[in-house]
Design an enzyme around this catalytic site. Structure first.
Site, PDB file in Angstrom:
ATOM      1  N   CYS A  10       2.954  -5.021   6.812  1.00 32.84           N
ATOM      2  CA  CYS A  10       2.599  -4.681   5.440  1.00 32.84           C
ATOM      3  C   CYS A  10       3.788  -4.029   4.734  1.00 32.84           C
ATOM      4  O   CYS A  10       4.730  -3.554   5.382  1.00 32.84           O
ATOM      5  CB  CYS A  10       1.409  -3.722   5.413  1.00 32.84           C
ATOM      6  SG  CYS A  10      -0.179  -4.518   5.760  1.00 32.84           S
ATOM      7  N   HIS A  38       0.823  -1.212   0.000  1.00 32.02           N
ATOM      8  CA  HIS A  38       0.000   0.000   0.000  1.00 32.02           C
ATOM      9  C   HIS A  38       0.855   1.258   0.000  1.00 32.02           C
ATOM     10  O   HIS A  38       2.067   1.228   0.213  1.00 32.02           O
ATOM     11  CB  HIS A  38      -0.966   0.008   1.197  1.00 32.02           C
ATOM     12  CG  HIS A  38      -0.298   0.016   2.550  1.00 32.02           C
ATOM     13  ND1 HIS A  38       0.159   1.165   3.153  1.00 32.02           N
ATOM     14  CD2 HIS A  38      -0.022  -0.988   3.421  1.00 32.02           C
ATOM     15  CE1 HIS A  38       0.675   0.881   4.330  1.00 32.02           C
ATOM     16  NE2 HIS A  38       0.588  -0.424   4.518  1.00 32.02           N
TER      17      HIS A  38
END
Length: 559
Positions: free
Chosen positions: A461, A442
């Site tokens: 992440c 992301h």
């Protein structure tokens, strides 16, 4: 008379070969039969180790593979050389019985009627066992990947090792077969060549001398520590010559900068504590590091799609390849050492524009809840809504009506969701793919973090430093896609899911050493997660020189 002697000689050879076949075939058959349910004896007290050995000889009706007429066949001679050079694949020739094989091979006497058939059987069995062990390690790893790296997505390989071994028995060039079954990771063979260079440094130069601790070394400095620095970088190749020996000049600054870039260190051209520590890593440790990462490459697929993305965690990088060419290289932020990004194989299928962030339970309990208790405005200031589980569903509730002091982190009955916006933890773009780790690629609202050299800041992440460029690559195959339309959708601030017409294969890997073809150097990176078990890998120093280019002896030049 000459014809008679010739016929007698030919008959003698024929008789020897036939006797050899009969006696040794029976010996091999008897040993394999005796080894049913227990180890097969290769020679003397040496037990065979490969579980494939009996099947290999069964397919050959127990006939000899590597010896004919009391001498090694050309393939047998080539096999011994291949086993001697197994260290160039990061493997240990001693595991493949090389010392015993060399001793037995030296005892052979060509066309000798008094030849010891037991020795021939010993040698043939030991060679076959060594080969089967070697090619198993070459294809599937020196160490069990599932034990070393439980989460590593080990590729499924379908290589018939017995067929490969049988092909080598009659091959004109067994090295071609070995190369065919070697890992196909793009840079494996180049890293293999560089391993040979590091072995040569260890053998010819006895490695490199450690540089003493002291003040930061920088341009303009002089003295013995500078001399050691020059010799160190000369041996490893960053410094082309030893002119102005003992003086830290502009050429040495360039060499230090290159070394830092090759080792993931902030490239300022000076030798501070971090650079000094890297320079003083012994050559044996670098050899082991290369071998370990060659082993990791054995767990990666042999074939790659025409388009794929690869995140290398220790390098903090995302690379996109199309038709074998690098089309995008982006910095990334990965998980902290206590919040490790997991290695995986998956496919990116969806882009979420202006995403919501559903705060993971662990983060909600350890970070969000304490922040709410400390600051009543925290939720509003960060566009976070609160949801409570009721009748099996989460429904939005007014956080102002909750007595947060009574809410416990170990029994949190609330969920937090951050709305799209400039401060959203996912940024403006989220790239979704199936995985058991619950992670995404992301965007990030903190672009300044990508300027750091060491970028382990996330909860697992992967934050992408060039998310727009990455989205361009992903969306290019979609019909009707345009940059203008994409920019408009993104600027609207509205949440939207975009399915990719062609999902992009994604590999998240963990390599701390690899070959950079653009500069012809090995890249080393710190083992940020403590995954490198270097002691499990061998350093096999031969007395003779490897058959590679010689390392030139340093010649100081004070001119």
């Amino acid at each position: 008379m000459k014809k008679v002697l010739l016929l007698l000689a030919l008959f003698s050879v024929w008789a020897l070969v036939n006797a050899e076949d009969f006696v040794t075939n029976k010996q091999i058959a008897d040993r394999i039969k005796a080894g049913t349910g227990k180890p097969i004896i290769c020679a003397g007290k040496l037990t065979c180790k490969s579980p494939l050995l009996a099947k290999f000889y069964d397919g050959r009706h127990n006939s000899l593979a590597w010896v004919r007429g009391g001498v090694l066949t050309p393939s047998g001679t080539a096999l011994i050389e291949a086993l001697q050079n197994a260290y160039l694949d990061g493997l240990d020739p001693r595991v493949y019985h090389i010392k015993q094989i060399e001793k037995m091979a030296n005892a052979l006497q060509p066309n000798d009627s008094s030849v010891d058939f037991n020795t021939i059987a010993n040698l043939d069995l030991t060679l076959s066992d060594g080969l089967l062990l070697y090619i198993n390690n070459l294809v599937y790893g020196w160490r069990d990947g599932k034990v070393l790296y439980p989460n590593w997505p080990i590729a499924s390989k379908k290589i018939d090792l017995i067929k490969a071994a049988n092909n080598m028995v009659t091959a004109d060039d067994i090295n071609k077969i070995l190369q065919d079954i070697s890992p196909k990771y793009p840079e494996y063979m180049k890293l293999r060549e560089k391993l040979s260079d590091y072995y040569q440094v260890a053998i010819e130069n006895n490695g490199w001398e450690a540089i003493d601790d002291g003040d930061i070394l920088k341009e303009g400095d002089k003295g013995d520590r500078v001399k050691l620095l020059q010799k160190r970088l000369y041996v490893s190749g960053e410094l082309e010559n030893l002119k102005h020996f003992g003086e830290f000049d502009s050429n040495l600054t360039k060499a230090v900068t290159m070394y830092q870039e090759n080792n993931g260190i902030e490239a300022d051209g000076t030798v501070g504590p971090q650079t000094l520590a890297a320079l003083n890593v012994p050559v044996a440790s670098r050899i082991r590091q290369i071998e370990l990462n060659m082993d990791r490459m054995r767990f990666l697929p042999d074939e790659y799609p025409s388009r794929f993305a690869m995140v290398n965690i220790p390098d903090y990088s995302l690379s996109v390849f199309e038709d074998g060419k690098l089309t995008l290289l982006s910095p990334v932020v990965v998980g902290k050492p206590n919040k490790k990004t997991c290695v995986l194989n998956s496919q990116i299928t969806t882009i979420e524009m202006n995403p919501f962030w559903n705060v993971p339970t662990s983060i909600a309990a350890k970070e969000t809840l304490p922040a709410v208790k400390a600051d009543p405005k925290f939720l509003k200031d960060n566009d976070i809504k609160v949801f409570k589980l009721k009748n099996g569903r989460y429904s939005e509730v007014d956080p102002g009506k909750i007595d947060w002091k009574k809410v416990k982190s170990d029994n949190l009955n609330y969920r937090f969701r951050q709305d799209p916006g400039d401060d959203n933890a996912m940024g403006k773009l989220k790239f979704k793919f199936a995985n058991t780790c619950g992670i995404y690629l992301h965007d990030s609202p903190f672009p300044e973090l990508f300027d750091e050299t060491q970028r382990g800041f996330s909860h697992g992440c992967v934050r992408v430093g060039m998310p727009i460029d990455f989205a361009d690559v992903l969306l290019a195959p979609n019909e009707g896609w345009s940059q203008k339309g994409f920019d408009t959708e993104l600027a609207s601030g509205k949440n939207k899911l975009v399915q990719l017409k062609k999902p992009l294969q994604l590999y998240i890997i963990y390599l701390t050493a690899w070959y950079d073809k653009d500069i012809d150097f090995v890249q080393f990176r710190p083992d940020i997660y403590g995954n490198d078990k270097l002691s499990l890998y061998p350093v096999y120093l031969q007395k003779k020189k490897p058959q590679q280019k010689e390392v030139e002896k340093p010649q100081p030049d004070d001119a």
